[in-house]
Design a protein around this motif. Structure first.
Motif, PDB file in Angstrom:
ATOM      1  N   SER A 282       0.814  -1.228   0.000  1.00 53.08           N
ATOM      2  CA  SER A 282       0.000   0.000   0.000  1.00 53.08           C
ATOM      3  C   SER A 282       0.842   1.270   0.000  1.00 53.08           C
ATOM      4  N   CYS A 283       2.135   1.137   0.257  1.00 55.12           N
ATOM      5  CA  CYS A 283       2.964   2.347   0.405  1.00 55.12           C
ATOM      6  C   CYS A 283       2.928   3.175  -0.879  1.00 55.12           C
ATOM      7  N   VAL A 284       2.673   4.465  -0.719  1.00 58.31           N
ATOM      8  CA  VAL A 284       2.569   5.357  -1.878  1.00 58.31           C
ATOM      9  C   VAL A 284       3.883   6.110  -2.100  1.00 58.31           C
ATOM     10  N   GLU A 285       4.886   5.774  -1.297  1.00 61.76           N
ATOM     11  CA  GLU A 285       6.235   6.330  -1.449  1.00 61.76           C
ATOM     12  C   GLU A 285       6.280   7.842  -1.273  1.00 61.76           C
ATOM     13  N   CYS A 286       5.375   8.347  -0.429  1.00 63.95           N
ATOM     14  CA  CYS A 286       5.300   9.801  -0.245  1.00 63.95           C
ATOM     15  C   CYS A 286       6.462  10.325   0.591  1.00 63.95           C
ATOM     16  N   GLY A 287       7.102   9.462   1.372  1.00 66.59           N
ATOM     17  CA  GLY A 287       8.267   9.868   2.156  1.00 66.59           C
ATOM     18  C   GLY A 287       7.950  10.661   3.408  1.00 66.59           C
ATOM     19  N   ARG A 288       6.680  10.729   3.794  1.00 66.70           N
ATOM     20  CA  ARG A 288       6.364  11.472   5.029  1.00 66.70           C
ATOM     21  C   ARG A 288       7.048  10.837   6.222  1.00 66.70           C
ATOM     22  N   CYS A 289       7.094   9.509   6.245  1.00 64.41           N
ATOM     23  CA  CYS A 289       7.721   8.809   7.370  1.00 64.41           C
ATOM     24  C   CYS A 289       9.195   9.191   7.475  1.00 64.41           C
ATOM     25  N   THR A 290       9.870   9.186   6.356  1.00 63.21           N
ATOM     26  CA  THR A 290      11.303   9.477   6.345  1.00 63.21           C
ATOM     27  C   THR A 290      11.579  10.937   6.691  1.00 63.21           C
ATOM     28  N   PRO A 304      12.578   4.700   7.172  1.00 65.44           N
ATOM     29  CA  PRO A 304      11.356   3.884   7.340  1.00 65.44           C
ATOM     30  C   PRO A 304      10.640   3.564   6.032  1.00 65.44           C
ATOM     31  N   LYS A 305      10.705   4.484   5.064  1.00 63.68           N
ATOM     32  CA  LYS A 305      10.065   4.191   3.770  1.00 63.68           C
ATOM     33  C   LYS A 305      10.744   2.979   3.126  1.00 63.68           C
ATOM     34  N   GLU A 306      12.084   2.949   3.222  1.00 65.20           N
ATOM     35  CA  GLU A 306      12.806   1.840   2.591  1.00 65.20           C
ATOM     36  C   GLU A 306      12.580   0.531   3.342  1.00 65.20           C
ATOM     37  N   ILE A 307      12.260   0.620   4.630  1.00 65.25           N
ATOM     38  CA  ILE A 307      11.938  -0.612   5.380  1.00 65.25           C
ATOM     39  C   ILE A 307      10.670  -1.231   4.781  1.00 65.25           C
ATOM     40  N   VAL A 308       9.670  -0.376   4.567  1.00 67.24           N
ATOM     41  CA  VAL A 308       8.388  -0.864   4.025  1.00 67.24           C
ATOM     42  C   VAL A 308       8.589  -1.366   2.587  1.00 67.24           C
ATOM     43  N   LEU A 309       9.323  -0.571   1.800  1.00 64.31           N
ATOM     44  CA  LEU A 309       9.545  -0.982   0.415  1.00 64.31           C
ATOM     45  C   LEU A 309      10.474  -2.194   0.338  1.00 64.31           C
ATOM     46  N   GLN A 348       2.755   9.647  10.906  1.00 68.60           N
ATOM     47  CA  GLN A 348       2.624  10.447   9.690  1.00 68.60           C
ATOM     48  C   GLN A 348       1.972   9.694   8.533  1.00 68.60           C
ATOM     49  N   CYS A 349       2.114   8.391   8.494  1.00 67.86           N
ATOM     50  CA  CYS A 349       1.752   7.659   7.279  1.00 67.86           C
ATOM     51  C   CYS A 349       0.282   7.842   6.904  1.00 67.86           C
ATOM     52  N   PRO A 350       0.016   8.308   5.680  1.00 69.95           N
ATOM     53  CA  PRO A 350      -1.369   8.582   5.302  1.00 69.95           C
ATOM     54  C   PRO A 350      -2.150   7.352   4.855  1.00 69.95           C
ATOM     55  N   VAL A 351      -1.468   6.219   4.687  1.00 68.79           N
ATOM     56  CA  VAL A 351      -2.196   5.049   4.186  1.00 68.79           C
ATOM     57  C   VAL A 351      -2.264   3.912   5.214  1.00 68.79           C
ATOM     58  N   GLY A 352      -2.060   4.256   6.467  1.00 67.14           N
ATOM     59  CA  GLY A 352      -2.299   3.279   7.537  1.00 67.14           C
ATOM     60  C   GLY A 352      -1.203   2.247   7.728  1.00 67.14           C
ATOM     61  N   GLU A 354       1.740   0.516   9.536  1.00 69.32           N
ATOM     62  CA  GLU A 354       2.166   0.477  10.938  1.00 69.32           C
ATOM     63  C   GLU A 354       3.628   0.023  10.980  1.00 69.32           C
ATOM     64  N   HIS A 355       4.500   1.030  11.016  1.00 69.40           N
ATOM     65  CA  HIS A 355       5.938   0.745  10.928  1.00 69.40           C
ATOM     66  C   HIS A 355       6.469   0.000  12.149  1.00 69.40           C
ATOM     67  N   LEU A 356       5.957   0.371  13.322  1.00 70.06           N
ATOM     68  CA  LEU A 356       6.594  -0.174  14.534  1.00 70.06           C
ATOM     69  C   LEU A 356       6.406  -1.673  14.691  1.00 70.06           C
TER      70      LEU A 356
HETATM   71  S1  SF4 Z   1       4.516   7.627   5.004  1.00 70.52           S
HETATM   72 FE1  SF4 Z   1       3.566   5.632   4.559  1.00 70.52          FE
HETATM   73  S2  SF4 Z   1       2.978   5.764   2.389  1.00 70.52           S
HETATM   74 FE2  SF4 Z   1       4.420   7.440   2.761  1.00 70.52          FE
HETATM   75  S3  SF4 Z   1       6.416   6.557   2.203  1.00 70.52           S
HETATM   76 FE3  SF4 Z   1       6.172   6.243   4.407  1.00 70.52          FE
HETATM   77  S4  SF4 Z   1       5.278   4.192   4.558  1.00 70.52           S
HETATM   78 FE4  SF4 Z   1       5.013   4.822   2.439  1.00 70.52          FE
END
Ligand code: SF4
Ligand code: SF4
Length: 652
Positions: A282-290, A304-309, A348-352, A354-356
C-alpha cells in the motif's frame, strides 16, 4: 457547453440537458467490438499484476489475534482517513488538499465513467435513452454532470500542482534512495489530467460531431491505459489503502503477541502476516515517514520508507512462503536497530502503514533467533535478567535511595503506587525528579507508597525484540502488583507508563497508570503558581505525546511556572531525543547524534530552561547540552518545575 436543449429525438442527441458532455453519436458494431476487446485487454493486464499481488497478500500468514470487531473504530477511521482524507490534509495541508481533490474526483467520476463506457455499448445510464436511464430524472443527470465537472476542474488544477511539486520542486523525501525520479508518476499524472481535460472539453463541442467522437475515444483510451498501470505502480495504493486503513490494528505502535513457541517474530517470508504484506503493497512512497524520522535525519542507515519498500521488494522476489531471511538483501539489521521507536513514521503515514510492528518484528526475528550480536545489547539483556534493572545496579542501591528519601512502602492502603522505574530508582538525575515529585505529592497530601521490589518494566527488552526477557519482567511485576493489591500507579517515565499500560496486557490486566504530568495538571488548582520560572521551552517526549496523546498537561504545569515557549517541532511533530527503543543503552550512534540535533533546536528558542517530562529525554539532553556553549539553559523535569513553586516551609 450546449446552449440549446437537445432532446434525444431531435439531432440524434443522447443527452438530456444543457449541462452535459456532448453526445458522441451512435457506435457501429465494429466500434463496439473494438471497445470490448480493449476493455478485456486492459482488465487482463490489470489482473496480471493485481492477481499476483493479492495472491501474495492472501498467502501470507494470518495475523494472530486479529479481530474485525468492534467495527465502529474501523468505520470511523475509514470515514475520517479515507473518505475525508483528514490525515493526508492535516500533515501536509497544500499537497494534502491537492491529493484529496484527486481522490474525491475519482469518487465523483465513478458514475460518470460507468455512464461513459455504457454509452459505447448504447446503454448509457445518464443519457436519457438506455433502459436504466429512463428511470433517472433528467434534472439529476444534469446536476451530476455539472457536479463532476466542478471536480474535474479541481482535479486538473491539483494534479498539475502535484506534477510541478514532484518534478520541478522535487522535495527530497519523494525520491527513493538510489533511484531516479519515477517516470510512472509523470505518466499517471498526465493520464489523470487528460481524463479531466477530455471530460471538460466535451462540454464545448457539438453533439454527434467528429470532435465529440474523438473526445469520447480519447477519454476511453486514457481510462483503459490508466487501469492496468495502477497495480503495476505505486498507485496500487488507490485500491489497497482503503483496505489497509480499515483493517489496521488500530491504536498506535501495537506490537502483536507472538503466536506460540515457534513464533520468533519476522525472520523469513513465512513470518510475514497478511497485514504486513498488505501494508507493504500500500505504500505510496510519499516519504512522510522518512521526512520526520530522527534516524534518517541524522545520517543513519535507517529509512522507514525503505523498510516498508524492502518488505515489498522481498515479497516481489521471494514471496510470502520463502525461507530467505528478511534481514538480508532488502532490509538490513543495522538499520532495524537504529530505530528509536519514536513513532513519527507511523504517526505520519497517510495510508495506515504500521511501521513499529514491522521494525520491532524484524528486531524480534534477529534477537529471538540469536542473529543480533551486539555487545551493548547482550550486556543489557544480561543485566535485565540478573539485576532486573536496565542500569545493571544492585537492588540494594534502590533500597538505599528509598530509605534516604523516606519513601513509604506501598501496603495497599495508599491511593497511589509510585513507580520509580530504572531511571527514578537508580539514575542520579532520575532520583532528583522522583524527589521533586514526592515533594509535590506531600504538599498535596496524596497518599503513596513504593513497591518493596520493583523490576524494570521490560521496555528496552520489548523494543529490542527480546520477548523472553520482556515476558519474565512483565509477569514478575504483574504478580508482585497483584500480591500488593496495587490499583493505581503514577510514574515519571512515559516509557514505563506505555509498557505497563499497553505491553503488559499480553500477560494480564495491569493496574491503572498515569504519567506524573497528568497527575500534576489535575492538581494544578491546588498548587502555587508563582510564574517566576522565566522562559521555559517544553520538549514533547515521543512516548508521552504520540504514544499517549498527552500534550496539554505538561504545558499547563510549565505555564503556571513561567513563560511557555514552543520549539519549532512540537506536539505530534516533536523530534525524538534519541533514547527510545532501547537505544539509550546501545552505545555510540553513527552519524550526527539525535539528542544533539534536538538540544540545539531547543537552545535556539532562547529559553532559559528546557522543560522535560521523561527521565530518558533528561539524560540525553544533559549530555547534549554540555556541548552547546558556555551558558546552556537549565534542564528540569516538570516535577522539578512544579516543586520549585512550592513554599519552602511546606516542603518536607
Ligand atoms: S509515510 Fe507511509 S505511504 Fe508514505 S512513504 Fe512512508 S510508509 Fe510509504
Ligand atoms: S519509529 Fe522513529 S526512529 Fe524508528 S523508523 Fe520510525 S521515525 Fe524513524
Amino acid at each position: 457547453m450546449h446552449l440549446v436543449f437537445a432532446s434525444p429525438s431531435a439531432l440524434g442527441s443522447a443527452f438530456v440537458g444543457p449541462f452535459a458532455p456532448a453526445d458522441p453519436g451512435r457506435f457501429s458494431i465494429l466500434e463496439k467490438m473494438l471497445l470490448a476487446a480493449l476493455i478485456f485487454t486492459s482488465a487482463a493486464l490489470f489482473w496480471k499484476r493485481f492477481g499476483v499481488v493479492s495472491d501474495k497478500i492472501l498467502k501470507s500468514r494470518k495475523d494472530p489475534g486479529f479481530h474485525l470487531f468492534p467495527i465502529g473504530r474501523r468505520a470511523w477511521d475509514f470515514f475520517w482517513e479515507v473518505l475525508c482524507q483528514a490525515k493526508v490534509i492535516r500533515e501536509r495541508p497544500l499537497p494534502g488538499l491537492a491529493h484529496a481533490f484527486v481522490f474525491w474526483s475519482f469518487l465523483a467520476f465513478a458514475l460518470v465513467t460507468l455512464n461513459h463506457i455504457a454509452i459505447g455499448f448504447g446503454i448509457g445510464i445518464l443519457d436519457g435513452i438506455g433502459p436504466i436511464a429512463h428511470h433517472i430524472p433528467a434534472a439529476f443527470a444534469n446536476f451530476y454532470f455539472g457536479f463532476a465537472a466542478l471536480f474535474a476542474i479541481a482535479c486538473s488544477i491539483s494534479i498539475a500542482g502535484l506534477f510541478v511539486r514532484r518534478f520541478l520542486v522535487r522535495p527530497k523525501w519523494l525520491a527513493r534512495e538510489g533511484h531516479q525520479l519515477s517516470w510512472e508518476s509523470g505518466v499517471i499524472a498526465g493520464l489523470i489530467f487528460a481524463l479531466m481535460a477530455t471530460y471538460l472539453a466535451s462540454f464545448y463541442v457539438a453533439d454527434a460531431s467528429l470532435a465529440a467522437r474523438l473526445l469520447w475515444w480519447a477519454h476511453t483510451l486514457c481510462l483503459l491505459v490508466f487501469l492496468p498501470l495502477v497495480p503495476h505502480t505505486k498507485h496500487l495504493h488507490l485500491i489497497l489503502s482503503p483496505a489497509t486503513i480499515f483493517l489496521s490494528r488500530g491504536g498506535f505502535s501495537q506490537i502483536p503477541a507472538l503466536s506460540g513457541d515457534e513464533d520468533f517474530g519476522l525472520v523469513t517470508g513465512k513470518d510475514l502476516t497478511q497485514l504486513v504484506s498488505l501494508q507493504a503493497y500500500s505504500c505510496v512512497e510519499c516519504g512522510r515517514c522518512t521526512e520526520h524520522c530522527p534516524a534518517a535525519n541524522t545520517g543513519k542507515l535507517l529509512n522507514p520508507k525503505e523498510i516498508v519498500l524492502g518488505i515489498r521488494g522481498y515479497l516481489n522476489e521471494y514471496g510470502p512462503t520463502a525461507e530467505e531471511l528478511l534481514l538480508g538483501k532488502y532490509n538490513s539489521q543495522e538499520a532495524a536497530f537504529q530505530c528509536t521507536t519514536c513513532g513519527a513514521c507511523e504517526f505520519q503515514c497517510p495510508v495506515g502503514i504500521e511501521h513499529l510492528p514491522i521494525i520491532v518484528g524484524l528486531r524480534r526475528g534477529a534477537t529471538n533467533t540469536g542473529a543480533w550480536e551486539d555487545d551493548h545489547g547482550g550486556k543489557l539483556f544480561n543485566v535485565l535478567e540478573r539485576n532486573s534493572n536496565a542500569l545493571g545496579m544492585s537492588a540494594l542501591e534502590r533500597d538505599k535511595f528509598v530509605q534516604k528519601q523516606e519513601l513509604p512502602t506501598f501496603d495497599g492502603t495508599q491511593e497511589y503506587c509510585l513507580w520509580l522505574g530504572c531511571m527514578g530508582g537508580y539514575d542520579p538525575k532520575g532520583r532528583e525528579i522522583i524527589a521533586s515529585f514526592v515533594e509535590v505529592m506531600r504538599y498535596l497530601g496524596t497518599s503513596y507508597g513504593v513497591m518493596r521490589k520493583e523490576k524494570c518494566t521490560g521496555d528496552p527488552a520489548r523494543r529490542l525484540g527480546n520477548d523472553l526477557v520482556f515476558q519474565q519482567l512483565a509477569e514478575a511485576n504483574l504478580e508482585a502488583m497483584r500480591a500488593q493489591k496495587v490499583k493505581k500507579i503514577v510514574s515519571i517515565c512515559p516509557h514505563c507508563v506505555r509498557t505497563i499500560q499497553e505491553d503488559w496486557k499480553e500477560f494480564g490486566a495491569p493496574p491503572e497508570i498515569e504519567h506524573h504530568s497528568e497527575f500534576l495538571a489535575r492538581h494544578q488548582a491546588r498548587l502555587p503558581q508563582n510564574n517566576t520560572g522565566g522562559k521555559i521551552v517544553y520538549h514533547d517526549p515521543c512516548y508521552l505525546g504520540r504514544y499517549r496523546n498527552v500534550y496539554d498537561q505538561p504545558r499547563a504545569v510549565i505555564a503556571a511556572a513561567g513563560e511557555l515557549v514552543e520549539a519549532p517541532r512540537n506536539r505530534e511533530r516533536s523530534f525524538c531525543c534519541g533514547a527510545g527503543g532501547g537505544l539509550a543503552f546501545l552505545g555510540e550512534e553513527t552519524g550526527e547524534r539525535v539528542s544533539h540535533v534536538r538540544a540545539q533546536e531547543l537552545v535556539a528558542t532562547g529559553a532559559t530552561t528546557i522543560g522535560a517530562a521523561c527521565p530518558f529525554c533528561n539524560t540525553m539532553f544533559r549530555d547534549a547540552l554540555a556541548g552547546t556553549g558556555d551558558d546552556p539553559p537549565r534542564l528540569l523535569d516538570i516535577a522539578q518545575i512544579a516543586a520549585a513553586q512550592l513554599p519552602k516551609t511546606a516542603v518536607n
